[in-house]
Scaffold this active site. Structure first.
Site, mmCIF file in Angstrom:
data_model
loop_
_atom_site.group_PDB
_atom_site.id
_atom_site.type_symbol
_atom_site.label_atom_id
_atom_site.label_comp_id
_atom_site.label_asym_id
_atom_site.label_seq_id
_atom_site.Cartn_x
_atom_site.Cartn_y
_atom_site.Cartn_z
ATOM 1 N N HIS A 12 15.878 90.987 -13.760
ATOM 2 C CA HIS A 12 15.041 91.202 -14.943
ATOM 3 C C HIS A 12 15.457 92.394 -15.814
ATOM 4 O O HIS A 12 14.612 93.150 -16.294
ATOM 5 C CB HIS A 12 13.574 91.368 -14.524
ATOM 6 C CG HIS A 12 12.913 90.092 -14.067
ATOM 7 N ND1 HIS A 12 13.372 88.838 -14.387
ATOM 8 C CD2 HIS A 12 11.803 89.879 -13.290
ATOM 9 C CE1 HIS A 12 12.576 87.919 -13.855
ATOM 10 N NE2 HIS A 12 11.630 88.516 -13.172
ATOM 11 N N HIS A 39 6.851 86.894 -19.105
ATOM 12 C CA HIS A 39 6.474 86.800 -17.699
ATOM 13 C C HIS A 39 4.953 86.757 -17.511
ATOM 14 O O HIS A 39 4.416 87.370 -16.580
ATOM 15 C CB HIS A 39 7.084 87.978 -16.937
ATOM 16 C CG HIS A 39 7.436 87.696 -15.525
ATOM 17 N ND1 HIS A 39 6.498 87.374 -14.581
ATOM 18 C CD2 HIS A 39 8.631 87.674 -14.891
ATOM 19 C CE1 HIS A 39 7.097 87.183 -13.423
ATOM 20 N NE2 HIS A 39 8.396 87.356 -13.584
ATOM 21 N N GLU A 70 8.383 80.810 -16.658
ATOM 22 C CA GLU A 70 9.364 81.660 -17.336
ATOM 23 C C GLU A 70 10.434 80.751 -17.951
ATOM 24 O O GLU A 70 11.331 80.294 -17.257
ATOM 25 C CB GLU A 70 9.998 82.630 -16.339
ATOM 26 C CG GLU A 70 8.996 83.534 -15.649
ATOM 27 C CD GLU A 70 9.581 84.191 -14.397
ATOM 28 O OE1 GLU A 70 10.600 84.893 -14.498
ATOM 29 O OE2 GLU A 70 9.021 83.978 -13.308
HETATM 30 C C1 GLA Z 1 10.571 86.384 -11.082
HETATM 31 C C2 GLA Z 1 11.406 86.408 -9.864
HETATM 32 C C3 GLA Z 1 10.519 86.667 -8.683
HETATM 33 C C4 GLA Z 1 9.759 87.963 -8.846
HETATM 34 C C5 GLA Z 1 9.025 87.958 -10.151
HETATM 35 C C6 GLA Z 1 8.426 89.289 -10.496
HETATM 36 O O1 GLA Z 1 9.755 85.300 -11.113
HETATM 37 O O2 GLA Z 1 12.138 85.219 -9.698
HETATM 38 O O3 GLA Z 1 11.262 86.666 -7.506
HETATM 39 O O4 GLA Z 1 10.657 89.032 -8.806
HETATM 40 O O5 GLA Z 1 9.879 87.608 -11.203
HETATM 41 O O6 GLA Z 1 7.716 89.850 -9.454
#
Ligand code: GLA
Length: 344
Positions: free
Chosen positions: A109, A179, A309
């Site tokens: 991220h 997100h 997402e």
């Molecule tokens: C995304 C990742 C997850 C987690 C979330 C945030 O969805 O794929 O594994 O890290 O973000 O917590």
């Protein structure tokens, strides 16, 4: 004429004590979306249930500490690159790059000082609320100065449109997403296991034990089959190797041509329709969430929200067989995702 009103008020302290603001986009029915310049994060989505009762369907934090230090990314705008880059390593134009490792063995991220923790510049424009930032050359190990703008607009028919744009001074990687954790029975219900989901995707991408994407597989005959409405909780506890690695759903679905997904709560009658220009929908079901100070000071725990997402392929830079996440100098990055709410 756009009847949606945008108002603002001072919000929590951001990174390095910077002031942040909370913007509210309200339509003439009284439904609204709140977005803060802290991480360009969606804080609330308040829409009518089947009886017309306004219901908040988005999780958020009560404190600055949540926005700046939690690993949940509630509502956040995520970048420069959403998802994982295996071992934080990639090669671009024959040069090797190493990113900070912030999730097991991977970069996740956008890194440590990711877009989700920055204070964005906000401006109210004829098309909506525009959040922008400049990510300097070399930030978190990525090449090129990247200028990003994300415009959020809300309509009379309760549709939230997120419009992502970016340009770069040098070839770089870009994969922006939002997100938000949705909970269509209301954010305080603390469970989405009874929310139903339909994802128009016939393939999903498996991960290895480190959550690095490996290969795509057909969803047919697996717990990943959301081609028809299904409660998120129906198969989530099945003894399936992929669900065991991720402790639930934390997987990318390759969207079919319609690029559409739906979610529904029988309890409130709230239906979410998601449409996007992106090829991937990454479903995450709050498999690690433990936030004692959520919005309105109540706690959120496992399976308290689901994230849709929408994005480019995770770790595509290390998978030449998948569409590229490289943004070339001189090109415009432009994607859109629509989250539309209705009730029945
Ligand atoms: C995304 C990742 C997850 C987690 C979330 C945030 O969805 O794929 O594994 O890290 O973000 O917590």
């Amino acid at each position: 004429m756009n009847k949606v009103r945008i108002t603002s008020r001072p919000f929590l302290k951001g990174l390095d004590g910077s002031p942040t603001f909370l913007y509210r986009l309200t339509n003439s029915s009284g439904a609204y979306v709140e977005i803060t310049s802290l991480g360009a994060s969606i804080v609330s989505i308040v829409v009518p249930d089947r009886n017309g009762k306004l219901t908040d369907v988005a999780l958020s934090y009560a404190t600055s500490d949540g926005f700046l230090n939690s690993d949940c990314y509630f509502g956040a705008s995520v970048g420069r690159v959403a998802g994982r880059i295996a071992h934080g390593k990639f090669t671009l134009n024959d040069k090797e790059y190493s990113l900070a490792i912030n999730n097991g063995v991977n970069a996740l991220h956008g890194g440590i000082r990711s877009f989700s923790r920055r204070t964005w510049n906000a401006s109210i424009t004829p098309s909506g609320l525009k959040m922008s930032l400049v990510s300097p050359d070399g930030e978190e190990g990525y090449p090129g100065t990247l200028k990003v703008s994300i415009t959020f607009s809300f309509s009379e028919d309760n549709a939230l449109l997120i419009d992502y744009k970016a340009i770069t001074s040098e070839d770089t990687l870009v994969n922006l997403t939002n997100h938000t954790y949705f909970s269509l029975s209301g954010e305080e219900s603390n469970s989405i296991l009874d929310n139903e989901l339909q994802i128009e995707a016939s393939r999903y991408i498996e991960v290895d034990k480190d959550m690095v994407p490996t290969v795509s597989k057909s969803v047919i005959g697996t717990p990943f089959d959301f081609t028809h409405f299904k409660e998120i909780g129906r198969d989530i506890f099945e003894n399936n190797a992929q669900l065991n690695i991720a402790h639930g759903y934390d997987h990318s679905f390759i969207l079919n041509e319609s690029k559409t997904a739906y979610a529904y709560s029988k309890k409130t009658g709230i239906m979410l329709t998601c449409k996007t220009t992106y090829p991937i929908l990454h479903l995450y079901t709050s498999n690690f969430v433990n936030v004692p100070l959520g919005k309105h000071h109540h706690a959120y725990s496992l399976y308290s929200g689901f994230c849709l997402e929408t994005q480019l392929y995770n770790d595509a830079i290390n998978h030449p067989e998948w569409p590229s996440v490289v943004l070339r100098k001189g090109e415009l990055y432009h994607h859109q995702t629509l989250f539309k709410f209705s009730a029945k």
